[in-house]
Design a protein around this motif. Structure first.
Motif, PDB file in Angstrom:
ATOM      1  N   THR A  60       2.640  38.244   9.007  1.00 16.69           N
ATOM      2  CA  THR A  60       2.439  39.538   9.142  1.00 16.69           C
ATOM      3  C   THR A  60       2.891  40.248   8.157  1.00 16.69           C
ATOM      4  N   ASN A  92      -2.272  39.021   9.823  1.00 15.12           N
ATOM      5  CA  ASN A  92      -3.150  40.490  10.025  1.00 15.12           C
ATOM      6  C   ASN A  92      -4.107  40.734   8.825  1.00 15.12           C
ATOM      7  N   LYS A  93      -4.026  39.874   7.843  1.00 11.95           N
ATOM      8  CA  LYS A  93      -4.873  40.248   6.636  1.00 11.95           C
ATOM      9  C   LYS A  93      -6.399  39.081   6.827  1.00 11.95           C
ATOM     10  N   ASP A  94      -7.389  39.611   6.113  1.00 12.24           N
ATOM     11  CA  ASP A  94      -8.478  38.676   6.240  1.00 12.24           C
ATOM     12  C   ASP A  94      -8.236  37.520   5.455  1.00 12.24           C
ATOM     13  N   TRP A  95      -7.520  37.375   4.240  1.00  8.60           N
ATOM     14  CA  TRP A  95      -7.517  36.461   3.401  1.00  8.60           C
ATOM     15  C   TRP A  95      -6.718  35.454   4.063  1.00  8.60           C
ATOM     16  N   GLN A  96      -5.776  35.597   5.150  1.00  5.71           N
ATOM     17  CA  GLN A  96      -5.171  34.556   5.639  1.00  5.71           C
ATOM     18  C   GLN A  96      -5.826  33.767   6.471  1.00  5.71           C
ATOM     19  N   SER A  97      -7.028  34.104   7.025  1.00 10.95           N
ATOM     20  CA  SER A  97      -7.998  33.308   7.818  1.00 10.95           C
ATOM     21  C   SER A  97      -8.433  32.313   6.623  1.00 10.95           C
ATOM     22  N   THR A  98      -8.804  32.773   5.417  1.00  8.98           N
ATOM     23  CA  THR A  98      -9.337  31.929   4.541  1.00  8.98           C
ATOM     24  C   THR A  98      -8.331  30.760   3.899  1.00  8.98           C
ATOM     25  N   LYS A 101      -8.348  28.168   6.643  1.00 10.85           N
ATOM     26  CA  LYS A 101      -9.472  27.047   6.460  1.00 10.85           C
ATOM     27  C   LYS A 101      -9.313  26.308   5.310  1.00 10.85           C
ATOM     28  N   TYR A 113      -5.879  30.220  12.689  1.00  4.73           N
ATOM     29  CA  TYR A 113      -5.308  31.513  12.330  1.00  4.73           C
ATOM     30  C   TYR A 113      -5.439  32.326  13.762  1.00  4.73           C
ATOM     31  N   GLU A 115      -4.424  36.487  15.267  1.00  4.69           N
ATOM     32  CA  GLU A 115      -4.091  37.512  14.961  1.00  4.69           C
ATOM     33  C   GLU A 115      -2.981  38.230  16.037  1.00  4.69           C
TER      34      GLU A 115
END
Length: 133
Positions: A60, A92-98, A101, A113, A115
């Motif tokens: 986070t 809490n950042k979009d790039w962390q989901s990537t 993966k 991932y 939130e």
């Protein structure tokens, strides 16, 4: 003057051959961070013949990695890839989901991932409780 906050905390709990590893990163991870945490992880896991590791990463407050630190992270994942059962990345950042993966390409265990920290912990514990039932 800019005040840049940086830090890394690690927790390692062991029960038999099972480990619960928690990591919280603040700011940008550096090569020096991996010079500290890698021997700790190697030492803890090296004491057990077939360790089983669940990991909760709190990202986070993570801004990213220096290039050399990203390489260190990949090497650490590859070295212990068969030992990881589940890795939950709470962020809490979009790039962390990537990143989650991409990480699944290099680690034999599951990576998810989240939130929500509670959902991440519930997922990490889900198979353990089902196996006990």
């Amino acid at each position: 003057m800019v005040n840049l906050t940086h830090g890394l905390s690690i927790g390692i709990e062991r029960s038999g051959c099972e480990f619960f590893l928690t990591l919280k990163a603040i700011g940008t991870l550096t090569h020096k961070d991996y010079e500290v945490i890698t021997p700790m992880i190697d030492s803890a896991l090296g004491e057990v013949k077939h360790p089983i590791v669940n990991v909760l990463i709190d990202g986070t407050e993570l801004d990213g990695w220096e290039l050399r630190a990203a390489w260190d992270d990949l090497k650490l994942g590859l070295k212990h890839n068969k030992e990881f059962k589940k890795i939950a990345i709470y962020g809490n950042k979009d790039w962390q989901s990537t990143i989650a993966k991409l990480g699944s390409w290099f680690v034999s265990g599951e990576i998810q991932y989240f939130e929500n920290a509670t959902a991440a912990l519930e997922w990490l514990k889900s198979n353990d409780e089902e196996a006990d039932a």
